[in-house]
Design a protein around this motif. Structure first.
Motif, PDB file in Angstrom:
ATOM      1  N   PHE A   1      -9.410  45.851 103.337  1.00  0.00           N
ATOM      2  CA  PHE A   1     -10.858  45.967 103.124  1.00  0.00           C
ATOM      3  C   PHE A   1     -11.541  45.881 104.470  1.00  0.00           C
ATOM      4  CE2 PHE A   1     -15.063  44.245 102.465  1.00  0.00           C
ATOM      5  CZ  PHE A   1     -15.526  45.040 101.428  1.00  0.00           C
ATOM      6  N   ASN A   2     -12.288  46.902 104.830  1.00  0.00           N
ATOM      7  CA  ASN A   2     -12.865  47.004 106.170  1.00  0.00           C
ATOM      8  C   ASN A   2     -14.334  46.638 106.212  1.00  0.00           C
ATOM      9  OD1 ASN A   2     -10.542  47.883 107.491  1.00  0.00           O
ATOM     10  ND2 ASN A   2     -10.868  49.972 106.796  1.00  0.00           N
ATOM     11  N   PHE A   3     -14.667  45.627 106.995  1.00  0.00           N
ATOM     12  CA  PHE A   3     -16.050  45.320 107.343  1.00  0.00           C
ATOM     13  C   PHE A   3     -16.286  45.914 108.725  1.00  0.00           C
ATOM     14  CE2 PHE A   3     -15.397  41.897 104.310  1.00  0.00           C
ATOM     15  CZ  PHE A   3     -16.637  41.746 103.709  1.00  0.00           C
ATOM     16  N   LEU A 194     -10.351  35.541 106.616  1.00  0.00           N
ATOM     17  CA  LEU A 194      -9.804  36.882 106.379  1.00  0.00           C
ATOM     18  C   LEU A 194      -8.622  36.871 105.416  1.00  0.00           C
ATOM     19  CD1 LEU A 194      -9.848  38.299 110.041  1.00  0.00           C
ATOM     20  CD2 LEU A 194     -11.643  38.392 108.300  1.00  0.00           C
ATOM     21  N   SER A 195      -8.338  35.721 104.821  1.00  0.00           N
ATOM     22  CA  SER A 195      -7.150  35.589 103.973  1.00  0.00           C
ATOM     23  C   SER A 195      -7.232  36.378 102.677  1.00  0.00           C
ATOM     24  CB  SER A 195      -6.905  34.102 103.653  1.00  0.00           C
ATOM     25  OG  SER A 195      -8.010  33.556 102.953  1.00  0.00           O
ATOM     26  N   THR A 196      -8.438  36.857 102.305  1.00  0.00           N
ATOM     27  CA  THR A 196      -8.578  37.644 101.084  1.00  0.00           C
ATOM     28  C   THR A 196      -8.382  39.137 101.331  1.00  0.00           C
ATOM     29  OG1 THR A 196     -10.977  37.675 101.436  1.00  0.00           O
ATOM     30  CG2 THR A 196     -10.101  36.003  99.938  1.00  0.00           C
ATOM     31  N   VAL A 427     -16.893  39.705  98.529  1.00  0.00           N
ATOM     32  CA  VAL A 427     -16.942  41.165  98.574  1.00  0.00           C
ATOM     33  C   VAL A 427     -15.549  41.766  98.710  1.00  0.00           C
ATOM     34  CG1 VAL A 427     -17.844  43.156  99.822  1.00  0.00           C
ATOM     35  CG2 VAL A 427     -19.266  41.141  99.525  1.00  0.00           C
ATOM     36  N   SER A 428     -14.693  41.158  99.528  1.00  0.00           N
ATOM     37  CA  SER A 428     -13.344  41.704  99.698  1.00  0.00           C
ATOM     38  C   SER A 428     -12.518  41.544  98.426  1.00  0.00           C
ATOM     39  CB  SER A 428     -12.632  41.035 100.884  1.00  0.00           C
ATOM     40  OG  SER A 428     -12.585  39.636 100.721  1.00  0.00           O
ATOM     41  N   ARG A 432     -10.958  44.522  96.152  1.00  0.00           N
ATOM     42  CA  ARG A 432      -9.543  44.551  95.776  1.00  0.00           C
ATOM     43  C   ARG A 432      -9.393  44.683  94.268  1.00  0.00           C
ATOM     44  NH1 ARG A 432      -6.473  39.714  98.810  1.00  0.00           N
ATOM     45  NH2 ARG A 432      -4.707  40.661  97.724  1.00  0.00           N
ATOM     46  N   PHE A 433     -10.264  44.016  93.527  1.00  0.00           N
ATOM     47  CA  PHE A 433     -10.226  44.115  92.067  1.00  0.00           C
ATOM     48  C   PHE A 433     -10.520  45.560  91.627  1.00  0.00           C
ATOM     49  CE2 PHE A 433     -12.564  44.042  88.018  1.00  0.00           C
ATOM     50  CZ  PHE A 433     -11.585  43.491  87.189  1.00  0.00           C
TER      51      PHE A 433
END
Length: 480
Positions: A1-3, A194-196, A427-428, A432-433
């Motif tokens: 997932f990119n921010f 960032l673990s998510t 948000v991440s 992913r969901f």
């Protein structure tokens, strides 16, 4: 997932920082990619163009040249030093000076051509075209090792040098900077935030005059799931509005790529202010101060003043962000209307070929007081805005002493850093969901299609009257 997050000011660097989560050996790793020799040549060519244009304009204003002499401008270090540091020409001059050093650029003929500059070699330019990997077991060491490749190291060199006396040439060598030649720094580490699955990308500034860097930014926007606009709180309040912080091209790009729904503003340095000046800006009068003393028995605290400014900044950004969105949407609708009118006019002309005299076409938007353009429902979203203070966050974690910083916020929540961390996780995980659901639907569709092929044949028999097993049916279907 990119921010993707972008500085809201003209960028003086071209580095992209990519931060990712890694728990393989709990180490911090950085891979530094330098520009190739050809990329640096292209950059130098662009920098030369900026410097020539700036010096020509300066000479024109002072009568040093006449109109039309731009092609014959001979770059002068003395004149380049006088340029505004934040101007394109001034930024270009500083960048070359940082790579080659003050002593080198004063050499006769150094700025005579792009080739002359490119062919000069030193310890910094020898890094062109290579990749360098740095590792560390703790964040403090990691930061120290990558710092000179990510930002100016002049201050750090001065601190390290202390009272040690060095020769002029040694000081000149120490002053050289690596970061102008760094193309990208990718970092991996056990960062909990960032673990998510989030990946943070610090892209070049969005209001960059360099078209090559502007192209890079546009590609970053296309590849991102969420876009942050990062700005110093003083700039957000005093200088540019929320519309100008992004710039017209940025707003247009976000609208075309449907990225507005994944936007957020991050306003930094929320602890930085002078109390008296801020009270004046917030229209806090002596009467308000007296009432505060009567009600609470004390004057306004820095915590209260900071939160008051944060509230004002958020309201202003939301209002002006909405206005900017309206402008871009109305412009898109106007272009759509004009295009439709031109098509209709062409059709009419084709149907009236015998009419040799055509009326002029009015491409302007007709006024219709009864018609109001409504924004699509997708834009009716809550814009996340975070007014953060990393310094106060570190202080409240116990990493700074009271003597090192001015205390502002009373709780760690007041810094809004925890809220930003929660936002990243939320948000991440949501993204992913959505990704899992999308892929699950695809797999279910395949299985359901397979079921429709299999069901009619499950009870069938082969040519010998023997019942056909489901495995045989699946093999037959897949073979077909």
């Amino acid at each position: 997932f990119n921010f993707q997050y972008f500085e809201s000011m003209e960028s003086k660097r071209t580095i992209s920082h990519i931060q990712d989560f890694d728990t393989t050996d709990a180490k911090y790793v950085a891979k530094i990619t330098f520009l190739t020799a050809e990329e640096w040549r292209q950059e130098i060519t662009t920098l030369f163009s900026d410097m020539v244009a700036a010096q020509y304009e300066s000479d024109l204003n002072t009568g040093g040249v006449t109109s039309g002499d731009k092609a014959n401008v001979a770059l002068s270090v003395r004149k380049l030093k006088r340029l505004e540091k934040d101007s394109p020409g001034g930024v270009a001059f500083q960048k070359i000076q940082l790579v080659y050093g003050r002593k080198t650029i004063k050499q006769k003929g150094f700025f005579s051509s792009v080739d002359k500059v490119v062919n000069y070699k030193n310890r910094v330019t020898h890094c062109l075209g290579i990749e360098k990997e740095l590792t560390a077991d703790d964040p403090e060491t990691f930061r120290a090792r990558i710092q000179r490749f990510a930002e100016s190291s002049a201050k750090n060199d001065a601190q390290e040098d202390g009272n040690n006396r060095t020769s002029t040439s040694a000081r000149e060598e120490d002053a050289l900077e690596y970061w102008p030649l760094v193309k990208k720094i990718a970092m991996w580490g056990p960062w909990k935030v960032l673990s998510t699955g989030a990946v943070l990308v610090d892209a070049p500034g969005i209001r960059d005059d360099n078209s090559a860097r502007d192209t890079v930014v546009q590609q970053y926007i296309k590849d991102s799931d969420c876009v942050w606009i990062v700005a110093d709180i003083k700039r957000a309040v005093d200088a540019k509005t929320a519309k100008d912080l992004m710039g017209e091209s940025m707003r247009r790009q976000l609208l075309m790529d449907n990225k507005y729904t994944g936007m957020a503003f991050v306003v930094t340095h929320s602890d930085s202010f002078i109390a008296k000046e801020l009270m004046k800006n917030l229209n806090i009068t002596e009467k308000d101060e007296l009432k505060q003393l009567e009600d609470k028995g004390r004057p306004f605290t820095r915590d209260e003043l900071a939160k008051g400014r944060n509230k004002y900044v958020k309201e202003r950004i939301k209002r002006e962000w909405r206005e900017g969105l309206n402008e871009m949407y109305y412009l898109a609708k106007e272009i759509e209307r004009n295009s439709s009118r031109r098509n209709n006019n062409n059709n009419n002309n084709n149907n009236n070929n015998n009419n040799l005299v055509n009326n002029s076409i009015d491409y302007s938007m007709e006024e219709d007081e009864d018609e109001i353009l409504e924004l699509p429902e997708i834009f009716n979203i809550n814009l996340p805005i975070f007014t953060v203070s990393s310094v106060e966050y570190q202080r409240l974690l116990g990493n700074f002493s009271k003597e090192q910083v001015i205390e502002t916020f009373e709780t760690i929540e007041g810094t809004e850093v925890p809220a930003l961390q929660e936002y990243i996780s939320f948000v991440s995980l949501r993204r992913r969901f959505e990704f899992v659901v999308s892929h699950a639907k695809s797999h279910f569709y395949i299985l359901d299609t397979l079921r429709h092929f299999i069901e009619p044949q499950i009870q069938s028999t082969d040519e010998n009257g023997k019942a056909v097993g489901i495995t045989d049916v699946i093999k037959t279907v897949l073979k077909e």
